[in-house]
Write a protein that holds these residues in place. Structure first.
Motif, PDB file in Angstrom:
ATOM      1  N   THR A 175       0.818  -1.207   0.000  1.00 26.61           N
ATOM      2  CA  THR A 175       0.000   0.000   0.000  1.00 26.61           C
ATOM      3  C   THR A 175       0.854   1.261   0.000  1.00 26.61           C
ATOM      4  O   THR A 175       0.435   2.298  -0.496  1.00 26.61           O
ATOM      5  CB  THR A 175      -0.941   0.026   1.217  1.00 26.61           C
ATOM      6  OG1 THR A 175      -0.167  -0.120   2.403  1.00 26.61           O
ATOM      7  CG2 THR A 175      -1.969  -1.096   1.124  1.00 26.61           C
ATOM      8  N   SER A 185     -11.801  -4.830  -2.789  1.00 30.62           N
ATOM      9  CA  SER A 185     -11.505  -3.406  -2.949  1.00 30.62           C
ATOM     10  C   SER A 185     -11.246  -2.751  -1.593  1.00 30.62           C
ATOM     11  O   SER A 185     -11.737  -1.672  -1.296  1.00 30.62           O
ATOM     12  CB  SER A 185     -12.645  -2.704  -3.689  1.00 30.62           C
ATOM     13  OG  SER A 185     -12.259  -1.413  -4.088  1.00 30.62           O
ATOM     14  N   HIS A 186     -10.448  -3.409  -0.786  1.00 32.10           N
ATOM     15  CA  HIS A 186     -10.240  -3.045   0.613  1.00 32.10           C
ATOM     16  C   HIS A 186      -9.412  -1.782   0.799  1.00 32.10           C
ATOM     17  O   HIS A 186      -9.697  -0.964   1.666  1.00 32.10           O
ATOM     18  CB  HIS A 186      -9.582  -4.222   1.342  1.00 32.10           C
ATOM     19  CG  HIS A 186      -9.298  -3.981   2.762  1.00 32.10           C
ATOM     20  ND1 HIS A 186      -8.030  -3.975   3.288  1.00 32.10           N
ATOM     21  CD2 HIS A 186     -10.118  -3.728   3.812  1.00 32.10           C
ATOM     22  CE1 HIS A 186      -8.079  -3.748   4.577  1.00 32.10           C
ATOM     23  NE2 HIS A 186      -9.330  -3.596   4.920  1.00 32.10           N
ATOM     24  N   THR A 187      -8.384  -1.633  -0.008  1.00 32.80           N
ATOM     25  CA  THR A 187      -7.500  -0.485   0.184  1.00 32.80           C
ATOM     26  C   THR A 187      -6.817  -0.118  -1.128  1.00 32.80           C
ATOM     27  O   THR A 187      -6.837  -0.893  -2.081  1.00 32.80           O
ATOM     28  CB  THR A 187      -6.471  -0.776   1.294  1.00 32.80           C
ATOM     29  OG1 THR A 187      -5.829   0.423   1.683  1.00 32.80           O
ATOM     30  CG2 THR A 187      -5.455  -1.801   0.872  1.00 32.80           C
ATOM     31  N   ARG A 188      -6.231   1.040  -1.131  1.00 32.95           N
ATOM     32  CA  ARG A 188      -5.567   1.549  -2.318  1.00 32.95           C
ATOM     33  C   ARG A 188      -4.068   1.294  -2.208  1.00 32.95           C
ATOM     34  O   ARG A 188      -3.486   1.470  -1.149  1.00 32.95           O
ATOM     35  CB  ARG A 188      -5.835   3.056  -2.435  1.00 32.95           C
ATOM     36  CG  ARG A 188      -5.559   3.642  -3.781  1.00 32.95           C
ATOM     37  CD  ARG A 188      -6.138   5.041  -3.848  1.00 32.95           C
ATOM     38  NE  ARG A 188      -5.594   5.879  -2.808  1.00 32.95           N
ATOM     39  CZ  ARG A 188      -4.777   6.902  -3.032  1.00 32.95           C
ATOM     40  NH1 ARG A 188      -4.438   7.228  -4.245  1.00 32.95           N
ATOM     41  NH2 ARG A 188      -4.318   7.620  -2.033  1.00 32.95           N
ATOM     42  N   ASP A 220      -4.199   1.819  -7.685  1.00 33.47           N
ATOM     43  CA  ASP A 220      -5.208   0.793  -7.938  1.00 33.47           C
ATOM     44  C   ASP A 220      -5.744   0.267  -6.611  1.00 33.47           C
ATOM     45  O   ASP A 220      -5.200   0.534  -5.552  1.00 33.47           O
ATOM     46  CB  ASP A 220      -4.622  -0.343  -8.789  1.00 33.47           C
ATOM     47  CG  ASP A 220      -3.397  -0.982  -8.155  1.00 33.47           C
ATOM     48  OD1 ASP A 220      -2.512  -0.244  -7.680  1.00 33.47           O
ATOM     49  OD2 ASP A 220      -3.318  -2.218  -8.125  1.00 33.47           O
ATOM     50  N   ARG A 221      -6.844  -0.451  -6.676  1.00 36.25           N
ATOM     51  CA  ARG A 221      -7.480  -1.018  -5.490  1.00 36.25           C
ATOM     52  C   ARG A 221      -7.023  -2.463  -5.329  1.00 36.25           C
ATOM     53  O   ARG A 221      -6.879  -3.186  -6.303  1.00 36.25           O
ATOM     54  CB  ARG A 221      -9.006  -0.985  -5.626  1.00 36.25           C
ATOM     55  CG  ARG A 221      -9.605   0.368  -5.879  1.00 36.25           C
ATOM     56  CD  ARG A 221      -9.555   1.292  -4.710  1.00 36.25           C
ATOM     57  NE  ARG A 221     -10.236   0.743  -3.552  1.00 36.25           N
ATOM     58  CZ  ARG A 221     -10.314   1.378  -2.385  1.00 36.25           C
ATOM     59  NH1 ARG A 221      -9.746   2.564  -2.233  1.00 36.25           N
ATOM     60  NH2 ARG A 221     -10.925   0.836  -1.368  1.00 36.25           N
ATOM     61  N   ARG A 222      -6.815  -2.861  -4.095  1.00 33.30           N
ATOM     62  CA  ARG A 222      -6.453  -4.254  -3.844  1.00 33.30           C
ATOM     63  C   ARG A 222      -7.516  -4.934  -3.019  1.00 33.30           C
ATOM     64  O   ARG A 222      -8.149  -4.320  -2.155  1.00 33.30           O
ATOM     65  CB  ARG A 222      -5.099  -4.361  -3.155  1.00 33.30           C
ATOM     66  CG  ARG A 222      -5.149  -4.303  -1.647  1.00 33.30           C
ATOM     67  CD  ARG A 222      -3.831  -4.678  -1.012  1.00 33.30           C
ATOM     68  NE  ARG A 222      -3.982  -4.868   0.424  1.00 33.30           N
ATOM     69  CZ  ARG A 222      -2.984  -5.038   1.248  1.00 33.30           C
ATOM     70  NH1 ARG A 222      -1.745  -5.042   0.808  1.00 33.30           N
ATOM     71  NH2 ARG A 222      -3.213  -5.213   2.528  1.00 33.30           N
ATOM     72  N   ASP A 223      -7.708  -6.209  -3.300  1.00 33.62           N
ATOM     73  CA  ASP A 223      -8.452  -7.078  -2.408  1.00 33.62           C
ATOM     74  C   ASP A 223      -7.447  -7.539  -1.359  1.00 33.62           C
ATOM     75  O   ASP A 223      -6.319  -7.908  -1.693  1.00 33.62           O
ATOM     76  CB  ASP A 223      -9.009  -8.300  -3.141  1.00 33.62           C
ATOM     77  CG  ASP A 223     -10.024  -7.929  -4.220  1.00 33.62           C
ATOM     78  OD1 ASP A 223     -10.467  -6.770  -4.268  1.00 33.62           O
ATOM     79  OD2 ASP A 223     -10.361  -8.824  -5.016  1.00 33.62           O
TER      80      ASP A 223
END
Length: 193
Positions: free
Chosen positions: A40, A157-160, A165-168
């Motif tokens: 992140t 889509s937990h965090t950027r 981009d968004r990550r799981d």
């Protein structure tokens, strides 16, 4: 739950509570871009000092305990690992921000570190130890499963990430009743190292 910064060591590694004096020792190790590909926050190049400052600030606020990892085999620093999101009221803690220089990946360093951190967490009264990673970080997920942690699922889509981009985020955990089995597995791995 009682977790305080303290020196942790076994036959393979020494975990030193992070101090300003570790900055220049860890800087060259952090320059490997592969370490930060799925994180992140970025910590290589010009991003190292802000990342390092963030680790120190977390420690000062008592929500985090960072460690510089010293390898006994090589007589040098190998990377970083930490207790994060220390929630004393709910007896919960996360182990994370774990990264190693290329020479220390895939060997004894990670299980040796996890053995020390998990022992401190459960001895200190933790009722839950969490580990989490990017859904694309297959190496990290494999290490968590090999450790004996239970995969709980992913928060979509937990965090950027630092790229935007968004990550799981895939969550794993270990509970006190699971710790003896995890500990036995770690002891076996470390005995064979």
């Amino acid at each position: 739950m009682l977790l305080e910064p303290e020196l942790l060591e076994n036959a393979h590694v020494r975990l030193e509570p992070l101090k300003e004096s570790h900055r220049e020792a860890l800087r060259p190790l952090a320059q490997d871009e592969e370490i930060w590909a799925l994180t992140t926050k970025r910590g290589d190049g010009v991003w190292f000092d802000p990342w390092f400052d963030m680790m120190l600030k977390g420690q000062e606020s008592r929500i985090q305990i960072s460690h510089a990892v010293w390898s006994r085999a090589t007589g040098s620093y190998a990377g970083h690992t930490a207790f994060l999101q220390i929630d004393r009221d709910n007896q919960r803690v996360e182990i994370g921000w774990t990264w190693y220089g290329a020479a220390w990946r895939g060997g004894v360093t990670n299980p040796a570190c996890k053995a020390l951190l998990l022992e401190q967490a459960f001895s200190g009264g933790a009722e839950r130890v969490e580990l989490k990673t990017h859904h694309l970080n297959e190496r990290s997920q494999a290490a968590m499963l090999k450790l004996g942690a239970i995969r709980e699922g992913a928060l979509r889509s937990h965090t950027r990430t630092w790229r935007g981009d968004r990550r799981d985020t895939v969550f794993f955990s270990i509970l006190p009743e699971e710790w003896p089995g995890v500990q036995a597995g770690l002891d076996l791995r470390l005995a064979g190292a």
